[in-house]
Design an enzyme around this catalytic site. Structure first.
Site, PDB file in Angstrom:
ATOM      1  N   TYR A 176       0.943  -1.086   0.031  1.00 13.69           N
ATOM      2  CA  TYR A 176      -0.019  -0.066  -0.338  1.00 13.69           C
ATOM      3  C   TYR A 176       0.852   1.319   0.092  1.00 13.69           C
ATOM      4  CZ  TYR A 176      -3.940   3.317   1.555  1.00 13.69           C
ATOM      5  OH  TYR A 176      -4.542   4.213   1.416  1.00 13.69           O
ATOM      6  N   GLU A 183       2.218   6.325  -7.218  1.00 16.98           N
ATOM      7  CA  GLU A 183       1.146   7.053  -7.755  1.00 16.98           C
ATOM      8  C   GLU A 183       1.131   8.782  -7.626  1.00 16.98           C
ATOM      9  OE1 GLU A 183      -2.231   5.821  -5.877  1.00 16.98           O
ATOM     10  OE2 GLU A 183      -2.177   3.659  -6.431  1.00 16.98           O
TER      11      GLU A 183
END
EC number: 4.2.1.134
Length: 254
Positions: A176, A183
């Site tokens: 995660y 991103e």
């Protein structure tokens, strides 16, 4: 996009339960699963998606071995990545027609955020495709999706190996933050090119009397990670404890 990174521990896709492992943690209360035809379809869908992400994983490894470098590996898996990530849009339909007991809104947000990053950022801003940050989120997504779709497939067949269940509720601890970092860094790298080209922006005056600044939109989207990331991350930690502890208790009574 921050929420998209949690799909390893939050999305239901016909695994016999809702989001965040609700099926495993519900104790004696078991929700009725999809019918035989829906189950067969979901098994096929999940097998295909597992295979697709395995193709991406193999493509990354082969490209790395051939080049001897991890730089610009995106080009070696660009087409299958776009195809299979866009194919996840079907998961919204699965929720909408009721064959998967998950929230349509949450699933739409999770899937669309990834599709947005693939098409509206990475595809649209060619200059970022060689950035190492792209590889960072691609690797995180690939491992996550192989585990997730395998989890759903075995769950639908009622033969879920503990190792896959453990991986689904454990590897997100690393994947995660890794995915979110990739991103954010990719969007950040795209900002100068978006601003210079005026990409997807609408300026005044125009007949609709409407303006939109895509550059500002991306900045606001990045800022949204600040409140979202910690909430989702600690929520997943809580779900991990609940699901895996439930599994351990179940083993003791066997």
């Amino acid at each position: 996009m921050a929420a998209a990174a949690v799909t390893a521990a939050t999305k239901g896709n016909g695994a016999g339960g809702g989001r965040a492992g609700a099926g495993e943690a519900s104790g004696s209360r078991k929700k009725k699963g999809p019918g035989p035809l829906a189950t067969a379809y979901l098994v096929i869908y999940n097998v295909v998606m597992t295979a697709g992400w395995l193709v991406i994983a193999v493509g990354l490894v082969r490209a790395y071995l051939a080049k001897g470098s991890y730089h610009s590996l995106y080009y070696s898996i660009e087409k299958p990545l776009k195809f299979f990530q866009t194919g996840a849009l079907l998961e919204i339909l699965h929720c909408a027609i009721g064959i998967v007991p998950s929230s349509v809104v949450l699933t739409s947000f999770q899937v669309m955020s990834r599709v947005f990053l693939i098409w509206a950022v990475t595809h649209s801003v060619k200059e970022v495709q060689s950035e190492d940050s792209v590889l960072l989120f691609v690797v995180a997504w690939t491992i996550t999706e192989i585990i997730r779709y395998s989890f759903y497939t075995f769950s639908l067949l009622n033969h879920l190996p503990y190792l896959i269940k453990w991986a689904r509720y454990t590897l997100f601890i690393v994947l995660y933050p890794m995915g979110v970092s990739g991103e954010l860094l990719t969007v950040y790298a795209a900002l100068p090119f978006v601003r210079q080209a005026g990409l997807y922006s609408i300026s005044l005056p125009n007949k609709y009397n409407f303006s939109f600044d895509y550059y500002t939109f991306l900045i606001l989207m990045m800022i949204s990670y600040i409140p979202i990331f910690p909430q989702l991350y600690f929520h997943m930690i809580h779900q991990r404890r609940k699901v895996l502890s439930h599994t351990e208790e179940h083993k003791k009574f066997e």
